[in-house]
Write an enzyme that holds these catalytic residues in place. Structure first.
Site, PDB file in Angstrom:
ATOM      1  N   TYR A  20      -3.954  18.516   6.172  1.00 29.47           N
ATOM      2  CA  TYR A  20      -3.535  19.687   6.939  1.00 29.47           C
ATOM      3  C   TYR A  20      -4.172  21.000   6.494  1.00 29.47           C
ATOM      4  O   TYR A  20      -4.158  21.949   7.249  1.00 29.47           O
ATOM      5  CB  TYR A  20      -2.002  19.763   6.992  1.00 29.47           C
ATOM      6  CG  TYR A  20      -1.439  18.634   7.853  1.00 29.47           C
ATOM      7  CD1 TYR A  20      -1.365  18.754   9.236  1.00 29.47           C
ATOM      8  CD2 TYR A  20      -1.048  17.422   7.286  1.00 29.47           C
ATOM      9  CE1 TYR A  20      -0.901  17.711  10.031  1.00 29.47           C
ATOM     10  CE2 TYR A  20      -0.576  16.374   8.070  1.00 29.47           C
ATOM     11  CZ  TYR A  20      -0.507  16.526   9.439  1.00 29.47           C
ATOM     12  OH  TYR A  20      -0.057  15.494  10.228  1.00 29.47           O
ATOM     13  N   THR A  27       0.873  -1.175   0.000  1.00 33.21           N
ATOM     14  CA  THR A  27       0.000   0.000   0.000  1.00 33.21           C
ATOM     15  C   THR A  27       0.909   1.225   0.000  1.00 33.21           C
ATOM     16  O   THR A  27       2.139   1.093  -0.075  1.00 33.21           O
ATOM     17  CB  THR A  27      -0.864   0.036   1.282  1.00 33.21           C
ATOM     18  OG1 THR A  27       0.015   0.240   2.405  1.00 33.21           O
ATOM     19  CG2 THR A  27      -1.660  -1.247   1.465  1.00 33.21           C
ATOM     20  N   THR A  72      -1.563  -3.055  19.384  1.00 34.19           N
ATOM     21  CA  THR A  72      -1.185  -1.730  19.874  1.00 34.19           C
ATOM     22  C   THR A  72      -1.770  -1.460  21.254  1.00 34.19           C
ATOM     23  O   THR A  72      -2.801  -2.038  21.618  1.00 34.19           O
ATOM     24  CB  THR A  72      -1.712  -0.669  18.877  1.00 34.19           C
ATOM     25  OG1 THR A  72      -1.707   0.606  19.513  1.00 34.19           O
ATOM     26  CG2 THR A  72      -3.150  -0.936  18.447  1.00 34.19           C
ATOM     27  N   ASP A  73      -1.141  -0.545  21.987  1.00 28.33           N
ATOM     28  CA  ASP A  73      -1.702  -0.145  23.290  1.00 28.33           C
ATOM     29  C   ASP A  73      -2.971   0.689  23.125  1.00 28.33           C
ATOM     30  O   ASP A  73      -3.702   0.906  24.090  1.00 28.33           O
ATOM     31  CB  ASP A  73      -0.654   0.620  24.118  1.00 28.33           C
ATOM     32  CG  ASP A  73      -0.154   1.911  23.471  1.00 28.33           C
ATOM     33  OD1 ASP A  73      -0.540   2.210  22.317  1.00 28.33           O
ATOM     34  OD2 ASP A  73       0.630   2.630  24.119  1.00 28.33           O
ATOM     35  N   GLU A  74      -3.242   1.143  21.872  1.00 30.86           N
ATOM     36  CA  GLU A  74      -4.389   2.036  21.674  1.00 30.86           C
ATOM     37  C   GLU A  74      -5.727   1.324  21.904  1.00 30.86           C
ATOM     38  O   GLU A  74      -6.753   1.971  22.097  1.00 30.86           O
ATOM     39  CB  GLU A  74      -4.332   2.676  20.275  1.00 30.86           C
ATOM     40  CG  GLU A  74      -3.014   3.416  20.084  1.00 30.86           C
ATOM     41  CD  GLU A  74      -2.939   4.320  18.864  1.00 30.86           C
ATOM     42  OE1 GLU A  74      -3.989   4.754  18.369  1.00 30.86           O
ATOM     43  OE2 GLU A  74      -1.818   4.593  18.408  1.00 30.86           O
ATOM     44  N   LYS A  83      -8.243  -2.689  15.517  1.00 34.33           N
ATOM     45  CA  LYS A  83      -7.187  -3.525  16.127  1.00 34.33           C
ATOM     46  C   LYS A  83      -7.767  -4.297  17.320  1.00 34.33           C
ATOM     47  O   LYS A  83      -7.457  -5.477  17.520  1.00 34.33           O
ATOM     48  CB  LYS A  83      -6.004  -2.665  16.586  1.00 34.33           C
ATOM     49  CG  LYS A  83      -5.174  -2.039  15.477  1.00 34.33           C
ATOM     50  CD  LYS A  83      -4.466  -3.030  14.577  1.00 34.33           C
ATOM     51  CE  LYS A  83      -3.325  -3.755  15.232  1.00 34.33           C
ATOM     52  NZ  LYS A  83      -2.568  -4.597  14.265  1.00 34.33           N
ATOM     53  N   ASP A 122      -2.686  -9.463  -0.999  1.00 36.96           N
ATOM     54  CA  ASP A 122      -3.615  -8.762  -0.114  1.00 36.96           C
ATOM     55  C   ASP A 122      -4.213  -9.757   0.884  1.00 36.96           C
ATOM     56  O   ASP A 122      -4.836 -10.745   0.470  1.00 36.96           O
ATOM     57  CB  ASP A 122      -4.718  -8.150  -1.000  1.00 36.96           C
ATOM     58  CG  ASP A 122      -5.652  -7.248  -0.229  1.00 36.96           C
ATOM     59  OD1 ASP A 122      -5.642  -7.278   1.012  1.00 36.96           O
ATOM     60  OD2 ASP A 122      -6.401  -6.504  -0.895  1.00 36.96           O
ATOM     61  N   TYR A 132      -9.230   3.195  13.946  1.00 35.07           N
ATOM     62  CA  TYR A 132      -8.017   2.367  13.941  1.00 35.07           C
ATOM     63  C   TYR A 132      -7.973   1.467  15.161  1.00 35.07           C
ATOM     64  O   TYR A 132      -7.853   0.240  15.037  1.00 35.07           O
ATOM     65  CB  TYR A 132      -6.760   3.266  13.912  1.00 35.07           C
ATOM     66  CG  TYR A 132      -5.485   2.516  14.266  1.00 35.07           C
ATOM     67  CD1 TYR A 132      -5.017   1.463  13.478  1.00 35.07           C
ATOM     68  CD2 TYR A 132      -4.742   2.856  15.408  1.00 35.07           C
ATOM     69  CE1 TYR A 132      -3.847   0.768  13.817  1.00 35.07           C
ATOM     70  CE2 TYR A 132      -3.581   2.169  15.748  1.00 35.07           C
ATOM     71  CZ  TYR A 132      -3.141   1.120  14.948  1.00 35.07           C
ATOM     72  OH  TYR A 132      -1.997   0.428  15.286  1.00 35.07           O
TER      73      TYR A 132
END
Ligand code: NAD
Ligand code: TYD
Length: 353
Positions: A350, A40, A134-136, A163, A63, A159
């Site tokens: 941005y 990607t 992830t810790d998220e 996860k 994929d 996200y």
């Protein structure tokens, strides 16, 4: 005797995956290592060009969302182990386009679980499905406290929700089908080869180019930073010594507010670029905050330290020094990225802030 194993590493052309591939290819000449990556925007074969001709390494473009392709790949190679890193990984992109995250992070993971289950049926001796997370997934901390392995999941971005969902599915396959799995949840990584959509490489590039450094909100959000090679070493340890069915948290014990981190980076860059002290900090620009911006992540990594003897090897100052040196010495790597779709992404992200 050199142990023989065939391993699948997914996402090996990305940031963390490329460091894991390099470590395994160099350290385990007896293993056959297959790097499966869709390439990607975040996948870049330049990240692994130093090991691309190694006899124990092979790249396959594909994929993980394509279930038939995944099953055929497993049937062809009869993997003994899987280290699964392929994912859509950037929170801001998950806010703009959640669906890609559901496909790759959830459906892609299930396809790999199904294929592993299919080929390992009745013979799970020595097999391991290692899911990198992830810790998220644990959500957002207030000023006190740390995430431990038992912290309840409370993901708050598309996200982290994707996860978290994949973590739940991996555990479900362990409990329901006895698939031999292990999961690690790691804090924010930094280091060479990170795509410049993430805070540290984006800031390094903008400082170099004398462009504004965008800081979301007031810059008070806190992250726990770990040098990527320390993460790769932890992955090696967990893959070989981790207990099936367990989860290990991995962190740097290294919390920084974004604004303090960027000030310290500015100082390093002033020195390296021989600019006057304080020159780079003038580029700091506060911009509109990220939607649902998690305040603080911080990991308690005492379990992996106690059970497996892992701890971060680098002090942050040393890690940042190496990181900045790498980006300054590899402007060609950055230029290739900047000449792709990056400009379009950057403008879209941005200009609205
Ligand atoms: P990255 O975005 O740099 O790399 C992801 C790689 O996966 C890319 O090479 C991409 O081409 C590949 N990929 C994406 N979709 C794919 C698909 N459908 N099929 C096959 N390949 C696909 O990500 P990263 O920062 O290296 O993160 C790797 C893993 O570690 C992820 O699972 C992420 O959730 C996890 N993680 C990252 C961090 C961090 O700070 N970066 C921290 C903890 C955990
Ligand atoms: P990021 O590197 O995207 O990692 P994550 O969101 O997964 O923790 O962001 C790290 C922190 O930096 C996070 O609090 C958001 C903030 N940030 C900025 O202030 N400006 C930026 O341009 C980016 C990309 C991130």
């Amino acid at each position: 005797m050199m142990e023989k194993k065939t391993l699948l590493i997914t996402g090996g052309a990305g940031f963390i995956g490329s460091h894991v591939i390099r470590l395994f290819v160099n350290k385990y000449p007896g293993y056959k290592i297959i790097n499966l990556d869709k390439l990607t925007y975040a996948g870049n074969l330049e990240n692994v060009k130093d090991i691309q001709d190694a006899p124990n390494y092979e790249f396959v473009k594909g994929d993980i969302v394509d279930d038939i392709f995944v099953l055929e790949l497993f049937n062809k190679y009869k993997f003994d182990g899987v280290i699964h890193l392929a994912a859509e990984s950037h929170v801001d992109r998950s806010i703009s386009n959640p669906t890609e995250f559901i496909k790759t992070n959830i459906v892609g993971t299930v396809n790999l679980l199904n294929a592993a289950r299919d080929i390992w049926k009745g013979n799970i001796e020595g097999k391991m499905f290692y899911h990198i997370s992830t810790d998220e997934v644990y959500g957002s901390l207030a000023e006190e406290g740390l995430f431990v392995e038992e912290t309840s999941y409370d993901p708050r971005s598309p996200y982290s929700a994707s996860k978290a969902s994949s973590d739940h599915l991996v555990r479900a396959y362990f409990h329901t089908f006895k698939l031999p799995v292990v999961i690690t949840n790691c804090s924010n990584n930094y280091g060479p080869n990170q795509f410049p959509e993430k805070l540290i490489p984006l800031a390094i590039n903008n400082i170099k180019e004398k462009k504004p450094i965008p800081i979301y909100g007031k810059g008070e959000n806190i992250r726990d930073w770990l040098f990527v090679e320390d993460h790769a070493n932890a992955i090696d340890l967990v893959f070989h010594k981790g207990t099936v069915g367990e989860t290990y948290n991995i962190g740097g014990n290294n919390e920084w507010t974004n604004i303090d981190l960027i000030h310290s980076l500015c100082k390093i860059m002033d020195k390296k670029l021989e600019r006057e002290e304080g020159e780079s900090a003038k580029l700091i620009t506060f911009v509109k905050d990220r939607a649902g911006h998690d305040l603080r992540y911080a990991i308690d990594s005492s379990k992996i330290q106690k059970d497996l003897g892992w701890e971060p090897s680098l002090q942050f100052e040393e890690g940042m020094d190496k990181t900045v040196d790498w980006y300054l010495a590899n402007s060609e790597w950055m230029n290739h990225i900047l000449s792709g779709d990056y400009e379009k992404y950057y403008t879209e992200q941005y200009q609205k802030r």
